[in-house]
Design an enzyme around this catalytic site. Structure first.
Site, PDB file in Angstrom:
ATOM      1  CG  ASN A  62     -97.102   3.774 -49.905  1.00  0.00           C
ATOM      2  OD1 ASN A  62     -96.915   4.205 -51.034  1.00  0.00           O
ATOM      3  ND2 ASN A  62     -97.179   4.562 -48.852  1.00  0.00           N
ATOM      4  CD  GLU A  64    -100.790   5.663 -46.404  1.00  0.00           C
ATOM      5  OE1 GLU A  64    -101.638   6.586 -46.282  1.00  0.00           O
ATOM      6  OE2 GLU A  64     -99.586   5.781 -46.104  1.00  0.00           O
ATOM      7  CB  CYS A  73     -94.785  -1.401 -46.930  1.00  0.00           C
ATOM      8  SG  CYS A  73     -94.839  -0.781 -45.250  1.00  0.00           S
ATOM      9  CD  GLU A  75     -90.528  -1.275 -48.865  1.00  0.00           C
ATOM     10  OE1 GLU A  75     -91.745  -1.015 -48.784  1.00  0.00           O
ATOM     11  OE2 GLU A  75     -89.648  -0.548 -48.380  1.00  0.00           O
ATOM     12  CB  CYS A 115     -90.754  -4.163 -45.636  1.00  0.00           C
ATOM     13  SG  CYS A 115     -92.401  -3.530 -46.017  1.00  0.00           S
TER      14      CYS A 115
HETATM   15  N1  THU Z   1     -93.851   2.712 -46.332  1.00  0.00           N
HETATM   16  C1  THU Z   1     -93.533   1.878 -47.367  1.00  0.00           C
HETATM   17  O1  THU Z   1     -94.377   1.547 -48.220  1.00  0.00           O
HETATM   18  N2  THU Z   1     -92.267   1.419 -47.447  1.00  0.00           N
HETATM   19  C2  THU Z   1     -91.249   1.815 -46.635  1.00  0.00           C
HETATM   20  O2  THU Z   1     -90.115   1.372 -46.812  1.00  0.00           O
HETATM   21  C3  THU Z   1     -91.495   2.765 -45.559  1.00  0.00           C
HETATM   22  C4  THU Z   1     -92.912   3.093 -45.306  1.00  0.00           C
HETATM   23  C5  THU Z   1     -95.206   3.282 -46.294  1.00  0.00           C
HETATM   24  C6  THU Z   1     -96.081   2.810 -45.166  1.00  0.00           C
HETATM   25  C7  THU Z   1     -97.055   3.968 -45.069  1.00  0.00           C
HETATM   26  O3  THU Z   1     -98.053   3.825 -46.083  1.00  0.00           O
HETATM   27  C8  THU Z   1     -96.209   5.171 -45.423  1.00  0.00           C
HETATM   28  O4  THU Z   1     -95.111   4.681 -46.154  1.00  0.00           O
HETATM   29  C9  THU Z   1     -95.717   5.965 -44.210  1.00  0.00           C
HETATM   30  O5  THU Z   1     -95.046   5.147 -43.325  1.00  0.00           O
END
Ligand code: THU
Length: 166
Positions: A62, A64, A73, A75, A115
């Protein structure tokens, strides 16, 4: 009116040690790659690792952003890379893990709704299901045979087609 049913079953393992060697390796890589996440706002580092039908391995984490909705995310970072590096190649399995910097990391992760929608469309694109291995840094592991089963009644391309004359 008629009632329709949706049935969903999945495998649950007590620990990574109960997985076969290939799956255990993929999950170990997903656990490790969480270190490459950029998640200064949530401190929730997510890693995803795909094994493709051509045996290639692709990773995603991920990423941000100070403008929170810009964040992506793990995925969807992964799917973008796979589609770009290996267009048209099916994904056999994706292992997904996380490291919660300020909390526990021992419950299986659950991919967000966006996702799930992206994973389902990739399955439809290449006409092959994606197996998902979901876990934290340790503890239980959930294995789902196809991403599609995590998003029943998903939006898909045919409904968007138009046959109206232009
Ligand atoms: N996040 C993911 O990358 N994948 C997931 O399956 C769940 C959530 C990330 C989004 C955000 O950057 C952080 O995790 C908190 O939600």
């Amino acid at each position: 009116m008629k009632q329709e049913n949706y049935h969903f079953s999945y495998e649950v393992y007590d620990s990574i040690t109960d997985l076969n060697e290939q799956d255990a390796w993929l999950l170990t890589e997903a656990r490790k790659v969480t270190a490459a996440a950029y998640a200064p706002y949530s401190s929730f580092n997510v890693g995803a690792v795909a094994r493709l039908a051509n045996a290639e391995i692709v990773t995603g984490t991920n990423q941000e952003n100070a403008s929170y909705p810009v964040s992506i995310c793990a995925e969807r970072v992964l799917l973008g890379s796979v589609a770009t590096l290996y267009p048209g190649i099916p994904i056999q399995t994706i292992a997904i893990s996380y490291h919660n910097i300020h909390g526990a990391s021992n419950h299986p992760i659950s991919p967000c709704g966006m996702c799930r929608q992206s994973l389902v469309e990739y399955e439809e694109r290449v006409k092959q299901p994606i197996r998902l291995i979901l876990s934290g840094q340790d503890g239980r592991v959930i294995v789902v045979e196809k991403a599609n089963s995590l998003l029943p009644l998903s939006l898909s391309q045919p409904i968007l087609k138009t046959d109206r004359p232009t």
